[in-house]
Design a protein around this motif. Structure first.
Motif, PDB file in Angstrom:
ATOM      1  N   LEU A   1      46.263  20.024  34.316  1.00 38.69           N
ATOM      2  CA  LEU A   1      47.529  19.769  34.994  1.00 38.69           C
ATOM      3  C   LEU A   1      48.622  19.369  34.010  1.00 38.69           C
ATOM      4  O   LEU A   1      49.765  19.831  34.120  1.00 38.69           O
ATOM      5  CB  LEU A   1      47.331  18.680  36.054  1.00 38.69           C
ATOM      6  CG  LEU A   1      48.577  18.176  36.769  1.00 38.69           C
ATOM      7  CD1 LEU A   1      49.272  19.303  37.514  1.00 38.69           C
ATOM      8  CD2 LEU A   1      48.200  17.045  37.729  1.00 38.69           C
ATOM      9  N   PHE A   2      48.299  18.521  33.040  1.00 37.42           N
ATOM     10  CA  PHE A   2      49.305  18.054  32.084  1.00 37.42           C
ATOM     11  C   PHE A   2      49.917  19.221  31.317  1.00 37.42           C
ATOM     12  O   PHE A   2      51.141  19.295  31.133  1.00 37.42           O
ATOM     13  CB  PHE A   2      48.680  17.064  31.113  1.00 37.42           C
ATOM     14  CG  PHE A   2      49.585  16.677  29.978  1.00 37.42           C
ATOM     15  CD1 PHE A   2      50.610  15.753  30.162  1.00 37.42           C
ATOM     16  CD2 PHE A   2      49.434  17.263  28.723  1.00 37.42           C
ATOM     17  CE1 PHE A   2      51.459  15.411  29.112  1.00 37.42           C
ATOM     18  CE2 PHE A   2      50.280  16.928  27.675  1.00 37.42           C
ATOM     19  CZ  PHE A   2      51.297  16.000  27.874  1.00 37.42           C
ATOM     20  N   THR A   3      49.081  20.151  30.866  1.00 31.51           N
ATOM     21  CA  THR A   3      49.576  21.286  30.080  1.00 31.51           C
ATOM     22  C   THR A   3      50.470  22.184  30.913  1.00 31.51           C
ATOM     23  O   THR A   3      51.524  22.643  30.455  1.00 31.51           O
ATOM     24  CB  THR A   3      48.399  22.088  29.508  1.00 31.51           C
ATOM     25  OG1 THR A   3      47.586  21.221  28.711  1.00 31.51           O
ATOM     26  CG2 THR A   3      48.875  23.248  28.660  1.00 31.51           C
ATOM     27  N   VAL A   4      50.049  22.464  32.148  1.00 33.32           N
ATOM     28  CA  VAL A   4      50.879  23.292  33.028  1.00 33.32           C
ATOM     29  C   VAL A   4      52.217  22.620  33.283  1.00 33.32           C
ATOM     30  O   VAL A   4      53.278  23.252  33.200  1.00 33.32           O
ATOM     31  CB  VAL A   4      50.141  23.563  34.358  1.00 33.32           C
ATOM     32  CG1 VAL A   4      51.096  24.146  35.399  1.00 33.32           C
ATOM     33  CG2 VAL A   4      48.985  24.520  34.123  1.00 33.32           C
ATOM     34  N   SER A   5      52.207  21.338  33.582  1.00 34.65           N
ATOM     35  CA  SER A   5      53.448  20.614  33.863  1.00 34.65           C
ATOM     36  C   SER A   5      54.381  20.627  32.656  1.00 34.65           C
ATOM     37  O   SER A   5      55.606  20.761  32.809  1.00 34.65           O
ATOM     38  CB  SER A   5      53.132  19.171  34.263  1.00 34.65           C
ATOM     39  OG  SER A   5      52.349  19.130  35.441  1.00 34.65           O
ATOM     40  N   ARG A   6      53.819  20.505  31.458  1.00 34.40           N
ATOM     41  CA  ARG A   6      54.646  20.493  30.249  1.00 34.40           C
ATOM     42  C   ARG A   6      55.354  21.825  30.054  1.00 34.40           C
ATOM     43  O   ARG A   6      56.557  21.863  29.768  1.00 34.40           O
ATOM     44  CB  ARG A   6      53.763  20.165  29.034  1.00 34.40           C
ATOM     45  CG  ARG A   6      54.507  20.185  27.707  1.00 34.40           C
ATOM     46  CD  ARG A   6      53.690  19.493  26.633  1.00 34.40           C
ATOM     47  NE  ARG A   6      52.353  20.052  26.511  1.00 34.40           N
ATOM     48  CZ  ARG A   6      52.064  21.123  25.752  1.00 34.40           C
ATOM     49  NH1 ARG A   6      53.026  21.722  25.072  1.00 34.40           N
ATOM     50  NH2 ARG A   6      50.829  21.564  25.663  1.00 34.40           N
TER      51      ARG A   6
ATOM     52  N   ASN B   1      46.936  32.298  24.592  1.00 32.96           N
ATOM     53  CA  ASN B   1      47.286  30.892  24.675  1.00 32.96           C
ATOM     54  C   ASN B   1      47.782  30.540  26.077  1.00 32.96           C
ATOM     55  O   ASN B   1      48.028  31.420  26.910  1.00 32.96           O
ATOM     56  CB  ASN B   1      48.327  30.520  23.616  1.00 32.96           C
ATOM     57  CG  ASN B   1      49.608  31.340  23.746  1.00 32.96           C
ATOM     58  OD1 ASN B   1      49.985  31.754  24.837  1.00 32.96           O
ATOM     59  ND2 ASN B   1      50.283  31.566  22.630  1.00 32.96           N
ATOM     60  N   VAL B   2      47.943  29.261  26.342  1.00 34.92           N
ATOM     61  CA  VAL B   2      48.275  28.811  27.694  1.00 34.92           C
ATOM     62  C   VAL B   2      49.609  29.352  28.198  1.00 34.92           C
ATOM     63  O   VAL B   2      49.694  29.804  29.341  1.00 34.92           O
ATOM     64  CB  VAL B   2      48.243  27.265  27.765  1.00 34.92           C
ATOM     65  CG1 VAL B   2      48.771  26.783  29.121  1.00 34.92           C
ATOM     66  CG2 VAL B   2      46.822  26.761  27.555  1.00 34.92           C
ATOM     67  N   PRO B   3      50.699  29.337  27.390  1.00 37.66           N
ATOM     68  CA  PRO B   3      51.957  29.867  27.931  1.00 37.66           C
ATOM     69  C   PRO B   3      51.850  31.312  28.406  1.00 37.66           C
ATOM     70  O   PRO B   3      52.394  31.669  29.447  1.00 37.66           O
ATOM     71  CB  PRO B   3      52.921  29.730  26.739  1.00 37.66           C
ATOM     72  CG  PRO B   3      52.363  28.631  25.920  1.00 37.66           C
ATOM     73  CD  PRO B   3      50.875  28.748  26.053  1.00 37.66           C
ATOM     74  N   ASN B   4      51.131  32.152  27.635  1.00 41.47           N
ATOM     75  CA  ASN B   4      50.965  33.543  28.053  1.00 41.47           C
ATOM     76  C   ASN B   4      50.170  33.637  29.346  1.00 41.47           C
ATOM     77  O   ASN B   4      50.529  34.385  30.258  1.00 41.47           O
ATOM     78  CB  ASN B   4      50.272  34.341  26.949  1.00 41.47           C
ATOM     79  CG  ASN B   4      51.210  34.702  25.816  1.00 41.47           C
ATOM     80  OD1 ASN B   4      52.416  34.516  25.922  1.00 41.47           O
ATOM     81  ND2 ASN B   4      50.652  35.187  24.718  1.00 41.47           N
ATOM     82  N   ARG B   5      49.061  32.881  29.419  1.00 38.02           N
ATOM     83  CA  ARG B   5      48.236  32.921  30.634  1.00 38.02           C
ATOM     84  C   ARG B   5      49.038  32.460  31.834  1.00 38.02           C
ATOM     85  O   ARG B   5      48.979  33.063  32.917  1.00 38.02           O
ATOM     86  CB  ARG B   5      47.000  32.027  30.462  1.00 38.02           C
ATOM     87  CG  ARG B   5      46.108  32.421  29.316  1.00 38.02           C
ATOM     88  CD  ARG B   5      44.689  31.926  29.498  1.00 38.02           C
ATOM     89  NE  ARG B   5      44.549  30.514  29.775  1.00 38.02           N
ATOM     90  CZ  ARG B   5      44.234  29.595  28.853  1.00 38.02           C
ATOM     91  NH1 ARG B   5      44.091  29.946  27.590  1.00 38.02           N
ATOM     92  NH2 ARG B   5      44.055  28.344  29.190  1.00 38.02           N
ATOM     93  N   LEU B   6      49.778  31.387  31.647  1.00 33.54           N
ATOM     94  CA  LEU B   6      50.556  30.821  32.743  1.00 33.54           C
ATOM     95  C   LEU B   6      51.638  31.799  33.189  1.00 33.54           C
ATOM     96  O   LEU B   6      51.849  32.008  34.390  1.00 33.54           O
ATOM     97  CB  LEU B   6      51.181  29.499  32.291  1.00 33.54           C
ATOM     98  CG  LEU B   6      51.918  28.671  33.334  1.00 33.54           C
ATOM     99  CD1 LEU B   6      51.005  28.310  34.491  1.00 33.54           C
ATOM    100  CD2 LEU B   6      52.492  27.405  32.679  1.00 33.54           C
TER     101      LEU B   6
END
Length: 251
Positions: A217-222, A176-181
């Motif tokens: 961008l929105f997901t990363v910023s959140r 998922n995105v949090p793990n990737r980030l």
């Protein structure tokens, strides 16, 4: 960190057979070679060989945002990053830019000397003021032939880059995105992070971080905003500050 104005040691890269500076007792490195002796490219290479390899390079400085080479131009140089950070990107058929890698000190950028007949597969730009050593591809190919351990080091570094690309591809496909980030910020902190007042500064915008992690961008910023509330990271103008690397790694 202080940087001087751009300079080249010579108008043309010297040939491989150029005489290297004397080593004195055979173990004392000249200052230029001493600066790179610890880098992966020179692992296991003797002091005398290190001096000769470095003597064949010219040194150059790139200000922030300056283009180093362009995609589809002939591969004419082998570049070793000494300080700063460099971004390599590719353009898709629709003109969308994709970040392939952020390079830190010790990285080889672009051509490796293993094949001088191709074209650059990416564009490289300095993300921060950067200093490099540059060899002509023909000169570097000669060095690879003379010093087999140099060729082994280049192959090992390319293997490390490939493994990282495989990790990123797996993460984009399965996590998922949090793990990737989180994974990507940890990698960047280790490779291009700068210590600033007890934190680690990564010179990268949220938009660029979104490109690296295959999201928007929105997901990363959140997610960064949430981690900011927890005291793990903070964001600034074209930068991410990591305040608690351990907490980030645990995420």
């Amino acid at each position: 960190m202080e940087f001087t104005q751009e300079f080249d040691q010579a108008s043309k890269p010297p040939t491989v057979c150029a005489a290297a500076p004397a080593l004195g007792n055979g173990t004392q490195l000249n200052p230029k070679a001493a600066r790179v002796r610890h880098l992966p490219l020179f692992s296991g290479i003797s002091p005398a060989a290190c001096v000769e390899i470095v003597f064949a390079a010219r040194e150059k400085f790139f200000p922030r945002r300056q283009t180093i080479f362009l995609q589809d131009d002939p591969e004419e140089q082998v570049i070793l990053l000494l300080s700063g950070s460099v971004k390599t990107t590719q353009l898709g058929q629709d003109g969308t830019e994709v970040i392939l890698r952020l390079h830190g000190p010790g990285d080889l950028i672009g051509a490796t000397g293993l094949d001088s007949r191709g074209l650059n597969r990416s564009t490289a730009r300095a993300l921060s003021p950067s200093r490099v050593f540059i060899w002509g591809t023909t000169v570097f190919e000669g060095l690879l032939q003379r010093f087999p351990i140099l060729r082994q080091n280049v192959a090992r570094m390319l293997g490390d880059h490939l493994r990282e690309l495989e990790e990123r591809f797996r993460e984009i496909s399965t996590e998922n995105v949090p793990n990737r980030l989180g994974h990507e910020i940890v990698r960047l902190a280790n490779r291009v992070g700068e210590r600033v007042n007890g934190a680690v500064r990564i010179s990268l915008s949220c938009e660029e971080l979104a490109q690296l992690t295959g999201t928007c961008l929105f997901t990363v910023s959140r997610h960064l905003s949430q981690w900011k509330q927890e005291g793990i990271v903070s964001t600034g103008r074209r930068a991410v500050m990591v305040h608690d690397p351990q907490a980030l790694a645990e995420l």
